[in-house]
Design an enzyme around this catalytic site. Structure first.
Site, PDB file in Angstrom:
ATOM      1  N   CYS A  25       5.608 -11.873   1.137  1.00  0.00           N
ATOM      2  CA  CYS A  25       4.486 -11.037   0.527  1.00  0.00           C
ATOM      3  C   CYS A  25       3.849 -10.446   1.913  1.00  0.00           C
ATOM      4  O   CYS A  25       4.457 -10.308   2.965  1.00  0.00           O
ATOM      5  CB  CYS A  25       3.676 -11.739  -0.223  1.00  0.00           C
ATOM      6  SG  CYS A  25       2.867 -13.044   0.269  1.00  0.00           S
ATOM      7  N   HIS A 574      -5.883  -6.588   0.589  1.00  0.00           N
ATOM      8  CA  HIS A 574      -4.972  -6.950  -0.281  1.00  0.00           C
ATOM      9  C   HIS A 574      -5.627  -6.644  -1.905  1.00  0.00           C
ATOM     10  O   HIS A 574      -6.635  -7.314  -2.150  1.00  0.00           O
ATOM     11  CB  HIS A 574      -5.020  -8.428  -0.049  1.00  0.00           C
ATOM     12  CG  HIS A 574      -3.618  -8.969  -0.561  1.00  0.00           C
ATOM     13  ND1 HIS A 574      -3.490  -9.069  -1.838  1.00  0.00           N
ATOM     14  CD2 HIS A 574      -2.422  -9.555   0.020  1.00  0.00           C
ATOM     15  CE1 HIS A 574      -2.145  -9.864  -2.143  1.00  0.00           C
ATOM     16  NE2 HIS A 574      -1.514  -9.837  -0.675  1.00  0.00           N
TER      17      HIS A 574
END
Length: 653
Positions: A25, A574
């Protein structure tokens, strides 16, 4: 970072034949392994390119950092010959062969339903505590505050009204949350909850007495006498009713033609569920609910301080299994029937255990000379003392083992002390040092003493044992001269970079509620393994640049950005937790890697409602990933923020 070397070292530490599949990720490698026992954990922890590791949902995750993780992953794939995989594909691989566990599935179900409504119960409970302070006699004198100052009577009455509302109308809260979890319409769930606590029904606490006195009113339906009994404060009857409602709704959605579906599905689902609830389901589930409550109270009364001591000793190990996720359902039952139960003893025990884990972690901070471990232990111990133990337990105490066991001994002793003095909570809240706000007023002194006992024992045991076994705390020495040179080179590079650093302010990239990183439901961010910063629970989906600088990372999934500011701060933005699995769906990006942007420039947007509907947390993390290069990285604002507000202060050495 030498990406090829880091990948080689990771493969060596995991063993190539032990790796089944790999994905990544924005910040970490995600791997499925055959056997976790084959991992050389010491080698990973001593690797300067690895920021931390942990396991969750069958995946072993290695934290590398934004930008670097892509290159390390590419090298890992090249060297192992594995096929590239998405995070969604990796999740399927991890789930293969896993046995269905009905107990854990049920616990997860309860957690999904009750965790979202905890804030409402916390608010009501703390308001109840304020009411207790105002009305308790002997707390500040022979008379209560209200008796001494009658002018506050009106204030007390409205506080009491607000305190009781979440518990009186518990079926509505449970109805909304349960309907969402069972796949039904949340508003129908709320409607069913309203029906079960309608004002015309006899209050749930008075049902038995009303029936015994022969004063209960009945509906006469098809030859049946149906009691007009309410379910205020109820939990289990509401869960059963909403489960039936959601399944009826789904059934009628499938069977009715679209022309009739919109009108008749809600009608049929509500009327059938309502009749079943008042005739059969409600009374049966009320009996089950009363039996559970009476059983828990009996266990607490019978076990006494010995029982609470054993529970305290086992509480942290229970957290490791995930079984503690079922406790909110039990605690809700205890608090909603507080006249019968006296209060919630589980909250008190959890507080003792959490403080013990925080104290043990703090002792490690004082004992260790390792900068990486000290940085993690300092933040993790603070969050544990405030009720969030995962960073301390998983990041420090369990890795070293002995602090964890010292903490559970302290938790057992302090929980026995709390049980001896019958310390009970009247609401849910932060299970830590500030948990006294949730405790019955008369029990606050003994609660605080219990917390101090827990802290003192855990800290002392850990510190003394660690002092005499220092080799258990410090990481293994660097194994080769080459690695030593690499480490020294890295330190020199950091020192050189620090010369050019300047103080700067990172602004909020999005509007919402600013919260601590430690409150984020992701171990990587809550333990600050990626660095320090802040988080924002967004109320707007528009995302703007928090600093001026260069876009160093812009993922295809559009859920994360890396920015190197003009002044040297490396900022990771994020968007959401585990949202990489959405593969860019519900996200929009307006910038590309390598582009120079100005503070306040629009980066993109994301659909908060759609992300929540997909089951993901939309919390936005703003992290300074090169925190170690600075004297301090501090969150400035702790309340609601709008885009452009000062959020993080970055101070150079």
């Amino acid at each position: 970072m030498d990406h090829k070397k880091v990948a080689t070292d990771v493969i060596k530490a995991l063993r190539q034949d032990n790796i089944v599949a790999a994905a990544h990720c924005a910040t970490r490698l995600r791997l499925v392994l055959k056997d976790d026992e084959k991992i050389d954990q010491a080698a990973l922890e001593n690797n300067p390119g690895v920021k931390g590791t942990f396991k969750t949902n069958g995946q072993f995750q290695i934290i590398i950092g934004p930008g670097d993780v892509n290159n390390v992953y590419d090298e890992l794939i090249k060297q192992t010959g594995l096929s590239e995989a998405s995070t969604e594909e990796l999740k399927k691989v991890a789930e293969k062969g896993k046995r269905f566990n009905p107990v854990m599935s049920f616990i997860k179900l309860l957690s999904d339903i009750f965790v979202p409504i905890i804030p409402a119960l916390v608010a009501g409970g703390l308001l109840m505590a304020i009411n207790n302070v105002l009305t308790a006699q002997g707390l500040f004198g022979a008379k209560s505050i209200i008796q001494m100052y009658p002018q506050f009577t009106g204030l007390d009455e409205i506080i009491n009204l607000m305190a009781g509302a979440p518990f009186t109308f518990m079926p509505i809260l449970v109805g909304v949350s349960a309907a969402k979890r069972f796949g039904g319409n949340q508003y129908l769930g709320a409607a069913m909850g309203m029906i079960m606590c309608a004002p015309s029904l006899v209050s749930s606490g008075d049902v038995a007495a009303t029936i015994a006195a022969g004063k209960m009113s009945y509906w006469h339906i098809f030859g049946l006498n149906v009691a007009q009994a309410g379910y205020q404060n109820s939990v289990i009857p509401t869960l059963a009713a909403v489960y039936i409602l959601a399944n009826l709704e789904k059934y009628f959605h499938k069977k009715l033609p679209s022309a009739l579906d919109f009108t008749f599905t809600p009608l049929l689902a509500i009327i059938i569920t309502g009749l079943l609830t008042f005739t059969i389901v409600g009374s049966v589930m009320r009996t089950v609910s009363d039996g559970i409550t009476n059983g828990i109270v009996w266990l607490y009364s019978t076990g006494g301080f010995v029982g609470t001591g054993i529970f305290g000793l086992l509480y942290s190990p229970i957290v490791l299994t995930g079984l503690h996720q079922s406790f909110p359902a039990i605690e809700t039952q205890l608090i909603s029937n507080i006249e019968k139960t006296g209060g919630d003893f589980i909250f008190v025990i959890a507080s003792m255990a959490n403080v013990a884990q925080g104290a043990a972690c703090f002792a490690v901070y004082l004992l260790s000379k390792n900068k990486k471990l000290r940085g993690l232990a300092s933040s993790a111990s603070a969050s544990a003392l405030l009720g969030i133990t995962e960073p301390a337990m998983f990041g420090v105490n369990l890795k070293l083992k002995f602090p964890f066991f010292c903490a559970i001994i302290a938790a057992g002793i302090s929980s026995a002390f709390a049980g001896f003095f019958n310390v009970l909570a009247r609401s849910l809240g932060s299970a830590g040092f500030i948990g006294f706000l949730s405790v019955d007023v008369k029990s606050i002194p003994m609660y605080i003493v219990g917390e101090l006992i827990s802290f003192a024992i855990a800290f002392t045991l850990t510190y003394l044992y660690g002092k005499s076994h220092q080799q258990l705390i410090e990481p293994l020495p660097v194994s080769s001269a080459t690695e030593q040179v690499e480490t020294e080179k890295k330190i020199t590079e950091v020192a050189q970079r620090q010369i050019n650093l300047k103080d700067e302010i990172v602004v909020a990239p999005i509007s919402g509620e600013a919260v601590s990183l430690t409150a984020v439901n992701d171990k990587v961010f809550s333990a600050k393994l990626m660095g320090d910063g802040a988080a924002i629970v967004p109320n707007s989906g528009d995302v703007f640049a928090p600093v001026s600088g260069e876009i160093t990372v812009a993922y295809e999934t559009k859920h994360a950005y890396g920015i190197k500011s003009d002044n040297g701060a490396e900022v990771l933005l994020h968007l959401g937790i585990d949202t990489v699995e959405l593969k860019g769906k519900n996200f929009n990006s307006e910038v590309v890697q390598g582009q120079h942007i100005e503070q306040g420039q629009r980066l993109g947007s994301f659909d908060i409602a759609a992300i929540k509907a997909a089951g993901y947390d939309p919390t936005v993390m703003v992290v300074v990933t090169n925190t170690a290069d600075y004297a301090s990285v501090d969150r400035i604002k702790t309340q609601n923020v709008v885009m452009g507000d000062k959020l993080i202060a970055v101070t150079s050495h």
